[in-house]
Design a protein around this motif. Structure first.
Motif, PDB file in Angstrom:
ATOM      1  N   SER A  91       0.819  -1.205   0.000  1.00 39.65           N
ATOM      2  CA  SER A  91       0.000   0.000   0.000  1.00 39.65           C
ATOM      3  C   SER A  91       0.859   1.264   0.000  1.00 39.65           C
ATOM      4  O   SER A  91       0.352   2.357  -0.255  1.00 39.65           O
ATOM      5  CB  SER A  91      -0.931   0.012   1.210  1.00 39.65           C
ATOM      6  OG  SER A  91      -0.207   0.150   2.416  1.00 39.65           O
ATOM      7  N   ILE A  92       2.159   1.094   0.270  1.00 40.12           N
ATOM      8  CA  ILE A  92       3.072   2.240   0.283  1.00 40.12           C
ATOM      9  C   ILE A  92       4.028   2.198  -0.901  1.00 40.12           C
ATOM     10  O   ILE A  92       4.244   3.212  -1.563  1.00 40.12           O
ATOM     11  CB  ILE A  92       3.882   2.288   1.598  1.00 40.12           C
ATOM     12  CG1 ILE A  92       2.952   2.473   2.806  1.00 40.12           C
ATOM     13  CG2 ILE A  92       4.928   3.398   1.560  1.00 40.12           C
ATOM     14  CD1 ILE A  92       3.668   2.455   4.139  1.00 40.12           C
ATOM     15  N   TRP A  93       4.575   1.023  -1.216  1.00 40.26           N
ATOM     16  CA  TRP A  93       5.723   0.933  -2.117  1.00 40.26           C
ATOM     17  C   TRP A  93       5.406   0.265  -3.450  1.00 40.26           C
ATOM     18  O   TRP A  93       4.607  -0.667  -3.522  1.00 40.26           O
ATOM     19  CB  TRP A  93       6.863   0.153  -1.446  1.00 40.26           C
ATOM     20  CG  TRP A  93       7.321   0.752  -0.168  1.00 40.26           C
ATOM     21  CD1 TRP A  93       7.057   0.302   1.100  1.00 40.26           C
ATOM     22  CD2 TRP A  93       8.111   1.936  -0.020  1.00 40.26           C
ATOM     23  NE1 TRP A  93       7.635   1.128   2.027  1.00 40.26           N
ATOM     24  CE2 TRP A  93       8.302   2.143   1.370  1.00 40.26           C
ATOM     25  CE3 TRP A  93       8.692   2.836  -0.917  1.00 40.26           C
ATOM     26  CZ2 TRP A  93       9.038   3.205   1.871  1.00 40.26           C
ATOM     27  CZ3 TRP A  93       9.422   3.903  -0.414  1.00 40.26           C
ATOM     28  CH2 TRP A  93       9.591   4.075   0.957  1.00 40.26           C
ATOM     29  N   GLN A  94       6.084   0.747  -4.476  1.00 38.31           N
ATOM     30  CA  GLN A  94       6.158   0.087  -5.786  1.00 38.31           C
ATOM     31  C   GLN A  94       7.599  -0.368  -5.974  1.00 38.31           C
ATOM     32  O   GLN A  94       8.531   0.427  -5.840  1.00 38.31           O
ATOM     33  CB  GLN A  94       5.756   1.044  -6.906  1.00 38.31           C
ATOM     34  CG  GLN A  94       4.330   1.541  -6.811  1.00 38.31           C
ATOM     35  CD  GLN A  94       4.025   2.638  -7.819  1.00 38.31           C
ATOM     36  OE1 GLN A  94       4.918   3.158  -8.487  1.00 38.31           O
ATOM     37  NE2 GLN A  94       2.753   3.004  -7.937  1.00 38.31           N
ATOM     38  N   ASN A  95       7.777  -1.652  -6.279  1.00 36.13           N
ATOM     39  CA  ASN A  95       9.114  -2.231  -6.383  1.00 36.13           C
ATOM     40  C   ASN A  95       9.560  -2.246  -7.843  1.00 36.13           C
ATOM     41  O   ASN A  95       8.877  -2.797  -8.707  1.00 36.13           O
ATOM     42  CB  ASN A  95       9.117  -3.652  -5.814  1.00 36.13           C
ATOM     43  CG  ASN A  95      10.521  -4.169  -5.561  1.00 36.13           C
ATOM     44  OD1 ASN A  95      11.506  -3.583  -6.024  1.00 36.13           O
ATOM     45  ND2 ASN A  95      10.615  -5.269  -4.829  1.00 36.13           N
ATOM     46  N   ALA A  96      10.704  -1.616  -8.112  1.00 34.53           N
ATOM     47  CA  ALA A  96      11.318  -1.583  -9.443  1.00 34.53           C
ATOM     48  C   ALA A  96      10.334  -1.152 -10.531  1.00 34.53           C
ATOM     49  O   ALA A  96      10.106  -1.890 -11.494  1.00 34.53           O
ATOM     50  CB  ALA A  96      11.918  -2.947  -9.777  1.00 34.53           C
ATOM     51  N   PRO A  97       9.751   0.037 -10.424  1.00 34.80           N
ATOM     52  CA  PRO A  97       8.842   0.495 -11.478  1.00 34.80           C
ATOM     53  C   PRO A  97       9.552   0.550 -12.824  1.00 34.80           C
ATOM     54  O   PRO A  97      10.704   0.966 -12.926  1.00 34.80           O
ATOM     55  CB  PRO A  97       8.424   1.890 -11.001  1.00 34.80           C
ATOM     56  CG  PRO A  97       9.426   2.289  -9.982  1.00 34.80           C
ATOM     57  CD  PRO A  97       9.911   1.043  -9.352  1.00 34.80           C
ATOM     58  N   ALA A  98       8.848   0.112 -13.863  1.00 34.20           N
ATOM     59  CA  ALA A  98       9.463  -0.043 -15.184  1.00 34.20           C
ATOM     60  C   ALA A  98      10.012   1.263 -15.727  1.00 34.20           C
ATOM     61  O   ALA A  98      10.984   1.269 -16.486  1.00 34.20           O
ATOM     62  CB  ALA A  98       8.449  -0.648 -16.154  1.00 34.20           C
ATOM     63  N   SER A  99       9.410   2.391 -15.372  1.00 33.27           N
ATOM     64  CA  SER A  99       9.845   3.671 -15.920  1.00 33.27           C
ATOM     65  C   SER A  99      11.259   4.027 -15.513  1.00 33.27           C
ATOM     66  O   SER A  99      11.885   4.912 -16.112  1.00 33.27           O
ATOM     67  CB  SER A  99       8.886   4.779 -15.487  1.00 33.27           C
ATOM     68  OG  SER A  99       8.869   4.906 -14.068  1.00 33.27           O
ATOM     69  N   LEU A 100      11.799   3.360 -14.476  1.00 31.75           N
ATOM     70  CA  LEU A 100      13.152   3.671 -14.018  1.00 31.75           C
ATOM     71  C   LEU A 100      14.231   2.907 -14.777  1.00 31.75           C
ATOM     72  O   LEU A 100      15.420   3.214 -14.637  1.00 31.75           O
ATOM     73  CB  LEU A 100      13.285   3.371 -12.524  1.00 31.75           C
ATOM     74  CG  LEU A 100      12.458   4.241 -11.583  1.00 31.75           C
ATOM     75  CD1 LEU A 100      12.660   3.804 -10.140  1.00 31.75           C
ATOM     76  CD2 LEU A 100      12.823   5.711 -11.738  1.00 31.75           C
ATOM     77  N   ASN A 101      13.857   1.912 -15.560  1.00 29.14           N
ATOM     78  CA  ASN A 101      14.851   1.094 -16.254  1.00 29.14           C
ATOM     79  C   ASN A 101      15.320   1.763 -17.534  1.00 29.14           C
ATOM     80  O   ASN A 101      15.004   1.344 -18.648  1.00 29.14           O
ATOM     81  CB  ASN A 101      14.280  -0.299 -16.552  1.00 29.14           C
ATOM     82  CG  ASN A 101      14.460  -1.233 -15.378  1.00 29.14           C
ATOM     83  OD1 ASN A 101      15.480  -1.191 -14.700  1.00 29.14           O
ATOM     84  ND2 ASN A 101      13.460  -2.064 -15.114  1.00 29.14           N
ATOM     85  N   VAL A 102      16.082   2.826 -17.357  1.00 24.04           N
ATOM     86  CA  VAL A 102      16.596   3.572 -18.510  1.00 24.04           C
ATOM     87  C   VAL A 102      18.112   3.695 -18.458  1.00 24.04           C
ATOM     88  O   VAL A 102      18.714   4.270 -19.362  1.00 24.04           O
ATOM     89  CB  VAL A 102      15.968   4.979 -18.583  1.00 24.04           C
ATOM     90  CG1 VAL A 102      14.478   4.876 -18.831  1.00 24.04           C
ATOM     91  CG2 VAL A 102      16.248   5.764 -17.312  1.00 24.04           C
TER      92      VAL A 102
END
Length: 674
Positions: A53-64
């Motif tokens: 409910s707090i965290w998103q793990n390794a969001p795809a938008s960061l893989n740049v």
């Protein structure tokens, strides 16, 4: 004549309240700023796993970048968030705009060989202003990795990209980047004690979106050399983002501060660990960091490549006022033939500021109390400059209380004592008192020859004047030989009339209000009822709406507003400011009208994207509500007419949106009588 004590009940409650111990930022002091923890972005990692409910793990938008963020590289263990980097040779699809060796061209999807994976977690919720703090331990390995705690905006390009004013496409605040091993110069390479607290932004200039990087913009660069090795233990790293300034802290100590120019976008909070010198290399032709196939290191991974986070807390500052080091005032004696200099500190709140209503800035009262609470306000002084843009968000002000004629402490009735009680009016509409008054102020001297004030009479008791005219009020202090006959004035509704320090009233628009005079000695009060009528000698003004173009920079005149509404310094139709609805909310003002009269309401509005809308309305005027919608992404002017009822003297003007996904702007509202 009405002789009573100003705000006696409110001051009594404020000065006798007891505040429970609360968790607050490292280095802050109890009884000063009130802090409200934000649960959607705070975590002590005691649940055994990442809280979805707090965290998103390794969001795809960061893989740049030149490595891959993988969900398995961020996890909770033994009550701590762990982010580890692993040496894993792999390939990943990559949108490459430099596939032909030339930067800035059209991109192609390529399969890129990478050599490391790492972790990153970000909050689902976004925020702007507030205090962000985490307790972090760096990685044992050095150099090569950089544990980071930062804030960044997502979803760019935003829907308002093509709007007028300087557009901000991206905001990033680096709370801390550890162990970067960066170069300050060709002969100056950072070691593990050096850390960065920087600002990044992407903004529009001359029709182009350009990066604003720290090294090219020194006012965005903050380098700090710590007196400790961050690899060896846990330390707190924090930032406070305010509308006016951004300030960084390490272990509760301020290490730097910068003016907040572009960092007003809603931002995610994120922990991550990226690659640095030796594990990546700079590709000058493509202007980016690339994998370094010539130095693929596996030794030490992942055991020496784990950053740890013990907790993260986010607070909103609530409007607060206090006196620092109260002991210095309690341990000093002050003569009643002199004065008393007091430094008052204040925080307008993360989302608010010091208002110019009621107290017109920070006010300091010298009050007389007993065991039952407030007896009277003895002296009062204020600093109106604390309502200016440069000072209204937070700061200190030195106020001087004239102690002339104050009864010495020793001559007070048994059980009575003096105390200092600062106060201000917040832009959220609340009266803000210190969490506790500074008691036992010692006043010395003789009371011989001092004649106390016993009352005040303000004339005329009722007055009527037309819009634009003035009227002089006269305050008569009793007795005539009182030692301190000074008074001050305030008006209940500043939309209807204003009053200066000499009692001169200026009529602003139709309506009724009350002007009150208060004596500095004893704070006795009296009031005059003021009725403002239309000026029949001049045609109706184009705008009968106060602050119709929002050039004041606040919503004080639109004091019935609600939701996600603010005044912004961009997207103005004219002037430099406009009202902004970031989702559902409304700018609302109650205006004076005449019964049985037809009015035309006009305004300019626009939305951020096609398919959205925002409404302009007239309500509560004695007839059916009138509404018109703006649907264009460019400013358009709309108008509507309404006729007031036979007994209606006010109407409610509204610019509002009920959809949390819509964004809209409004400006230059006006109303004319037909």
């Amino acid at each position: 004549m009405t002789n009573n004590y100003l705000n006696a009940a409110a001051l009594l409650l404020a000065s006798t309240a007891v505040t429970a111990e609360v968790i607050r930022p490292t280095g802050s002091t109890a009884g000063q700023v009130r802090w409200q923890e934000q649960g959607n972005r705070s975590d002590d990692f005691e649940s055994g796993s990442l809280n979805p409910s707090i965290w998103q793990n390794a969001p795809a938008s960061l893989n740049v970048g030149a490595w891959t963020f993988d969900p398995s590289n961020a996890y909770v263990s033994n009550g701590r968030l762990v982010i580890e980097t692993t040496q894993e040779t792999h390939t990943r699809a990559f949108q490459d705009s430099c596939w032909d060796g030339v930067a800035g061209g059209s991109s192609q999807t390529v399969q890129r060989q990478l050599f490391y994976k790492s972790g990153a977690v970000r909050t689902s919720a976004e925020g702007v202003y507030g205090f962000y703090e985490a307790k972090i331990k760096g990685v044992e390995m050095f150099p090569g990795l950089s544990p980071a705690f930062w804030l960044y905006s997502d979803g760019h390009p935003f829907g308002d990209r093509n709007q007028p004013g300087q557009y901000v496409d991206y905001s990033e605040i680096d709370i801390v980047e550890l162990q970067q091993a960066d170069w300050r110069s060709p002969t100056d390479v950072d070691d593990q004690f050096d850390m960065d607290h920087n600002l990044h932004a992407r903004v529009e200039e001359n029709g182009q979106i350009v990066w604003k990087r720290p090294k090219q913009n020194p006012d965005q660069l903050l380098h700090y050399r710590a007196p400790f090795d961050p690899r060896l233990g846990f330390h707190t790293y924090a930032v406070e983002n305010r509308p006016d300034r951004i300030t960084w802290y390490v272990d509760g100590k301020e290490v730097g501060s910068q003016v907040n120019k572009w960092w007003h976008r809603p931002m995610h909070m994120i922990f991550s660990q990226g690659l640095r010198r030796q594990l990546i290399k700079y590709n000058a032709a493509c202007q980016r960091a690339d994998p370094n196939p010539d130095n693929v290191v596996s030794a030490g991974f992942p055991n020496q490549a784990r950053m740890q986070v013990e907790y993260v807390k986010v607070w909103k500052a609530q409007p607060s006022v206090w006196i620092e080091q109260p002991n210095q005032y309690q341990s000093t004696s002050y003569s009643n033939t002199g004065s008393m200099d007091v430094t008052v500190s204040y925080h307008g709140g993360s989302d608010y500021f010091v208002s110019n209503d009621t107290y017109n800035g920070i006010t300091l009262n010298l009050i007389e109390k007993n065991a039952n609470g407030l007896v009277r306000v003895v002296k009062s002084v204020n600093d109106a400059s604390t309502t200016t843009d440069a000072k209204k968000y937070a700061g200190d002000t030195e106020l001087t209380i004239n102690l002339s004629g104050v009864t010495p402490t020793a001559q007070l009735p048994s059980g009575h004592f003096y105390a200092l009680a600062p106060v201000f009016k917040s832009s959220n509409g609340s009266i803000i008192y210190a969490q506790s008054a500074v008691a036992d102020i010692k006043i010395t001297g003789s009371n011989t020859g001092n004649v106390s004030v016993t009352g005040v009479n303000l004339t005329p008791a009722n007055t009527s004047l037309s819009v634009g005219s003035t009227k002089q009020l006269n305050a008569s202090v009793s007795p005539s030989n009182a030692s301190d006959k000074s008074v001050y004035y305030y008006v209940d509704d500043t939309r209807v009339a204003s009053v200066n320090n000499g009692g001169l009233v200026t009529a602003k628009k139709q309506g009724t209000t009350r002007v009150t005079v208060t004596t500095n000695d004893g704070t006795f009060t009296d009031f005059t009822n003021v009725t403002v009528t239309a000026n029949t000698t001049t045609p109706p003004a184009e705008s009968g709406i106060e602050d119709a173009s929002f050039e004041s920079g606040n919503l004080n005149r639109w004091n019935k507003s609600w939701g996600n509404v603010s005044v912004v310094s961009n997207n103005a139709k004219s002037g430099s400011k406009a009202v902004y609805l970031n989702g559902s909310g409304g700018a609302v003002q109650i205006i004076a009208v005449e019964p049985n009269t037809t009015y035309t309401l006009k305004g300019w509005g626009k939305v951020s994207a096609k398919g959205q809308n925002v409404q302009m309305m007239a309500k509560d005027f004695g007839g059916s509500n009138r509404t018109i919608k703006f649907t264009s992404t460019a400013y358009t002017q709309k108008s509507l007419t309404f006729t007031t009822g036979s007994n209606n003297t006010t109407a409610k003007i509204i610019f509002a949106s009920g959809n949390k996904a819509f964004k809209s702007w409004g400006d230059d509202f006006s109303i004319t009588k037909q």
